[in-house]
Design a protein around this motif. Structure first.
Motif, PDB file in Angstrom:
ATOM      1  N   GLU A 148      -0.133  -3.573   4.599  1.00  0.00           N
ATOM      2  CA  GLU A 148      -1.194  -2.391   4.659  1.00  0.00           C
ATOM      3  C   GLU A 148      -1.281  -1.861   6.101  1.00  0.00           C
ATOM      4  O   GLU A 148      -0.947  -2.496   6.835  1.00  0.00           O
ATOM      5  CB  GLU A 148      -2.441  -3.374   4.487  1.00  0.00           C
ATOM      6  CG  GLU A 148      -3.088  -3.264   3.132  1.00  0.00           C
ATOM      7  CD  GLU A 148      -3.713  -1.970   2.570  1.00  0.00           C
ATOM      8  OE1 GLU A 148      -3.526  -1.026   3.418  1.00  0.00           O
ATOM      9  OE2 GLU A 148      -3.861  -1.591   1.449  1.00  0.00           O
ATOM     10  N   ASP A 149      -1.758  -0.533   6.042  1.00  0.00           N
ATOM     11  CA  ASP A 149      -2.056  -0.086   7.139  1.00  0.00           C
ATOM     12  C   ASP A 149      -3.415  -0.044   7.405  1.00  0.00           C
ATOM     13  O   ASP A 149      -4.018   0.712   8.480  1.00  0.00           O
ATOM     14  CB  ASP A 149      -1.390   1.330   7.327  1.00  0.00           C
ATOM     15  CG  ASP A 149      -1.910   2.222   6.243  1.00  0.00           C
ATOM     16  OD1 ASP A 149      -2.407   1.799   5.306  1.00  0.00           O
ATOM     17  OD2 ASP A 149      -2.336   3.440   6.825  1.00  0.00           O
ATOM     18  N   ASP A 177      -0.049   4.931   0.855  1.00  0.00           N
ATOM     19  CA  ASP A 177      -0.375   6.050   1.865  1.00  0.00           C
ATOM     20  C   ASP A 177      -0.372   5.648   3.459  1.00  0.00           C
ATOM     21  O   ASP A 177      -1.328   4.591   3.617  1.00  0.00           O
ATOM     22  CB  ASP A 177      -2.009   6.617   1.622  1.00  0.00           C
ATOM     23  CG  ASP A 177      -1.965   7.309   0.348  1.00  0.00           C
ATOM     24  OD1 ASP A 177      -1.000   8.126  -0.087  1.00  0.00           O
ATOM     25  OD2 ASP A 177      -3.047   7.244  -0.379  1.00  0.00           O
ATOM     26  N   GLY A 178       0.495   6.005   3.912  1.00  0.00           N
ATOM     27  CA  GLY A 178       0.530   5.263   5.377  1.00  0.00           C
ATOM     28  C   GLY A 178       1.451   3.977   5.669  1.00  0.00           C
ATOM     29  O   GLY A 178       1.683   3.459   6.715  1.00  0.00           O
ATOM     30  N   ASP A 202       0.954  -1.183  -0.022  1.00  0.00           N
ATOM     31  CA  ASP A 202       0.046  -0.158   0.057  1.00  0.00           C
ATOM     32  C   ASP A 202       0.917   1.248   0.124  1.00  0.00           C
ATOM     33  O   ASP A 202       2.042   0.976   0.257  1.00  0.00           O
ATOM     34  CB  ASP A 202      -0.670  -0.031   1.196  1.00  0.00           C
ATOM     35  CG  ASP A 202      -1.794   1.130   1.428  1.00  0.00           C
ATOM     36  OD1 ASP A 202      -2.339   1.703   0.512  1.00  0.00           O
ATOM     37  OD2 ASP A 202      -1.575   1.959   2.461  1.00  0.00           O
TER      38      ASP A 202
HETATM   39 MG    MG Z   1      -2.578   3.151   3.659  1.00  0.00          MG
END
Ligand code: MG
Ligand code: BG6
Length: 214
Positions: A171-172, A13-14, A11
């Motif tokens: 993943e976040d 973003d983050g 992923d």
């Molecule tokens: Mg994310």
């Protein structure tokens, strides 16, 4: 624990960078302008989901009904605020931990891909100096259904020429963990929301922890 995988799908973003903070700031500015309550907890529900789906979650707290045209204008307003924040990003926004881990995973022979719902993915990767780094990129411009649907990860696996079972996903977001599992991949959770959902295969202590399990 060790996972026998050939590819890692990240992923964005983050996970690769902290653009999740900028998403929050931009949505917060829009919500404040519209007089809609919005906080970090509600923001966690936006992780991994598309721009329009995120807007719908924010509008749950509004007592007004908005037309499709108005909603599209709001989404564009948020994206413009968000892009202004992205413009200030540079390779210094990529941490040494993430950079060194990616380089070491490549050295170990893993194929590396991005799997993000964001339509700003390529712009962000360029800003942080990873424009040409990944073997494949699957993003919001490749899909019609955002996470928790597995589409973006299946597109990434296909672009890499890999069987989903040979892919690990980092993943976040809860929606991202759900998407990875729905796609038949191994789900590695980084940070709160993903770790709290109980659906992941492994909790990463940090990004660099990938080097102990892969
Ligand atoms: Mg994310
Ligand atoms: C995801 C973010 O990566 O991308 C979501 O976690 C965001 O919060 C989604 O809504 C879409 O991003 P963009 O950049 O296309 O608005």
């Amino acid at each position: 624990m060790k996972f026998d995988k050939k590819a890692v799908i990240f992923d964005l973003d983050g996970v690769i960078c902290f653009t999740d903070k900028f998403h929050y700031q931009a949505w917060k500015a829009l919500a404040d302008r519209l007089g809609i309550y919005f906080d970090e907890k509600i923001n966690n529900r936006l992780r991994g989901v598309s721009r329009m789906a995120s807007l719908e979650i924010i509008l749950e707290r509004s007592d007004k009904e908005y037309s499709q045209e108005e909603k599209e204008a709001f989404a564009e307003e948020k994206n413009n605020l968000y892009r202004d924040l992205l413009k200030n990003m540079s390779p210094s926004d990529l941490t040494d931990e993430v950079k060194d881990t990616l380089i070491e995973l490549r050295r170990r022979g893993y194929k590396l891909s991005i799997g993000s719902s964001s339509k700003n993915t390529k712009f962000i990767l360029g800003q942080i100096g990873l424009g040409d780094f990944f073997d494949a990129i699957a993003d919001g411009t490749d899909i019609t259904r955002s996470k928790p649907d597995p589409e973006v990860f299946l597109v990434a696996a296909k672009k890499l020429g890999m069987d989903p079972a040979d892919c690990a996903v980092v993943e976040d977001a809860k929606a991202g963990i759900e998407a990875a599992k729905a796609g038949g991949m191994t789900a590695l959770a980084l940070f709160g929301d993903a770790k709290d959902c109980g659906l992941e295969d492994y909790d990463l202590a940090s990004f660099g922890d990938l080097l102990t399990i892969l």
